[in-house]
Every structure is written in structure tokens, then in C-alpha cells.
Design a protein around this motif. Sequence first.
Motif, mmCIF file in Angstrom:
data_model
loop_
_atom_site.group_PDB
_atom_site.id
_atom_site.type_symbol
_atom_site.label_atom_id
_atom_site.label_comp_id
_atom_site.label_asym_id
_atom_site.label_seq_id
_atom_site.Cartn_x
_atom_site.Cartn_y
_atom_site.Cartn_z
ATOM 1 N N GLN A 5 0.915 -1.114 0.107
ATOM 2 C CA GLN A 5 -0.001 -0.142 0.072
ATOM 3 C C GLN A 5 0.929 1.254 -0.005
ATOM 4 N N THR A 7 0.188 5.441 -0.496
ATOM 5 C CA THR A 7 -0.928 6.510 -0.532
ATOM 6 C C THR A 7 -0.426 7.921 -0.507
ATOM 7 N N ASP A 8 -1.175 8.787 -0.964
ATOM 8 C CA ASP A 8 -0.762 10.220 -0.971
ATOM 9 C C ASP A 8 0.252 10.744 -1.507
ATOM 10 N N VAL A 47 -3.104 1.853 -4.166
ATOM 11 C CA VAL A 47 -2.780 3.285 -4.149
ATOM 12 C C VAL A 47 -3.974 3.865 -3.775
ATOM 13 N N THR A 48 -3.986 4.355 -2.201
ATOM 14 C CA THR A 48 -5.314 4.932 -1.582
ATOM 15 C C THR A 48 -5.541 6.444 -1.813
ATOM 16 N N CYS A 75 -6.038 1.713 -7.774
ATOM 17 C CA CYS A 75 -5.918 3.034 -7.697
ATOM 18 C C CYS A 75 -7.464 3.722 -7.310
ATOM 19 N N CYS A 145 -11.258 -0.929 0.569
ATOM 20 C CA CYS A 145 -10.151 0.193 0.608
ATOM 21 C C CYS A 145 -10.824 1.476 0.158
ATOM 22 N N HIS A 147 -10.536 6.216 0.151
ATOM 23 C CA HIS A 147 -9.406 7.235 0.505
ATOM 24 C C HIS A 147 -9.715 7.832 2.136
ATOM 25 N N TRP A 184 -7.367 2.747 4.611
ATOM 26 C CA TRP A 184 -7.539 3.871 4.021
ATOM 27 C C TRP A 184 -6.083 4.748 3.675
ATOM 28 N N GLY A 185 -6.327 5.802 3.057
ATOM 29 C CA GLY A 185 -5.173 6.808 3.114
ATOM 30 C C GLY A 185 -5.409 8.171 3.650
ATOM 31 N N SER A 205 1.947 8.715 4.398
ATOM 32 C CA SER A 205 2.114 9.001 2.992
ATOM 33 C C SER A 205 3.520 8.821 2.270
ATOM 34 N N TYR A 226 5.524 3.609 3.660
ATOM 35 C CA TYR A 226 4.484 2.753 3.059
ATOM 36 C C TYR A 226 4.135 1.243 3.840
#
Length: 255
Positions: A5, A7-8, A47-48, A75, A145, A147, A184-185, A205, A226
Motif C-alpha cells: 500500500q 498512499t498520498d 494506491v489509496t 488506484c 479500500c 481514501h 485508507w489513506g 504518505s 508505505y
Amino acid sequence: MQILQITDPHLYGDAGGRLRGVETDSSLSAVLDDAFSRVPGYSAVLVTGDLVQDDASGYLRFRSIFCNLRKPVLCIPGNHDEPEAMRRELQGAPFQICGTHETDGWQFIMLDSYDPGHVGGRLRPEELARLDDTLARSPKHAMVCLHHHPVVMGSRWLDTVGLADTEAFWRIIDAHPHVRAVVWGHVHQVYDGRRGNVRLFATPSTGAQFLPFSERYAVDSRPPGYRRFDLHADGRIDTAVHWIESLPMRHSAAG
Ligand SMILES: [Fe+2]
């Protein structure tokens, strides 16, 4: 089966673009170098959200970074994304935007919580119905999943911009005991919790982090990071967050 994972990343069209003191493009590359060498057998990259920082040309950078991967890049949009541009620029393999991905006895249900004009998120009725239908149709272990955070993070400013109407979301999750995790992100920090038998995870992030449990917006000094997931056939989850300590953060109060 292993999943990464990230993210951001908050990319710009310009590879030199910086956010909160971090050059987001090179920071993402450093994270990926570490992830791919540490977990070479990964099955997919999740990629959240917040692939770009309010800059649709950032998707071209994202595309150039990931397009040669021979693994799925799953994504979902965040509040800084532009979903139409995201779907237009990230068409075809290895990219998948939202939907469901199934592999090795697991299903990854990727929800779109983007709410136009808002920093916080919302799941439209059709997205909630899709979640419920997908879970009703397949008994595979599920990782859901999105955001935006569907739980209180304990940070006053951040908790005003999480997922709205979480009751409807949790009603569906609670009705399907084969949901193993919600991921989540958005929060730019680690979260590792539990709701009954469902594991709950947020991930740092690939750029700058937010200070946990802060009343007001504040940037943390933790480096980019990550998460890796080791997903077992019996539904168990092992996971770890890896920090890229070689990328020291510069403090910056404004973004
Ligand atoms: Fe973000």
C-alpha cells in the motif's frame, strides 16, 4: 500473498514540485525502490488516493513511474485528485481505477469516496450498494479500500474531513463477516486498529506526514513511508509499515 500500500503521493506535473517541504516525485521513487527491493514478490500495488496535488498533469508523472510494472496498480481517488482526468490518463494495464480486484482467494473492493468541492469524503448510494452486492456475491476474504477515514482519528481538524455518514458504511461491513480489513489513506499517519474481527489500517504518505492527535493542522517530522500486507489463505493478516529514514523531513508549516 503480499500487497504493497502506498498512499498520498501528491504528484505534480513538474517532477521538481514540492509539498510541505518534500519533493513529491523523488520521494515516491525512493519509497518504491525500498518497497520493491524489500518485497519483491508482491502481487499488486494499492494506491489509496491523492495521486496528484490538484494538478491533472501529475497523472502523467504517475503513469511514467508505474507503467512498466507487471503487477496491477489499484488506484482510488482522493480529495486532491481529479477523477475524470485520473480515469483518462490511467487507462489500461497495469492500472485499475476503483472496481474490484481478485487474487489468491482475496478480493480488494476499491471505493470512490471523492466528494466534489469537499475535503471530506462521502460514499454515494450506488457505491454503498456496489459494496454490499460485491460482498454478498463473493465469500472471498475482503479488503475494503477507500481514501477517507471511516473512524475517528483523535485529531480534531482531521476528524472534520473524514468520511461522512459512516453508519451506512459500517452497517454493510458488519453484515459481511468475511471482511477482513478496511484500509485508507488521507490521514498521512499510521493507524492500526480493530472493529470486532475487522482490522483497520491507515498508512503514512509517500511524502510528508501529519502529526497524530493534533488539535490543529500540523506536519510531523516522520519520513515518507508505505505498508506491506501479508495476506494468508485463512484470512489472517500480517502487516508492517516501513519508513524511509534516509529521507529526513524538513519542517514546513505551510503546504
Ligand atoms: Fe493526502
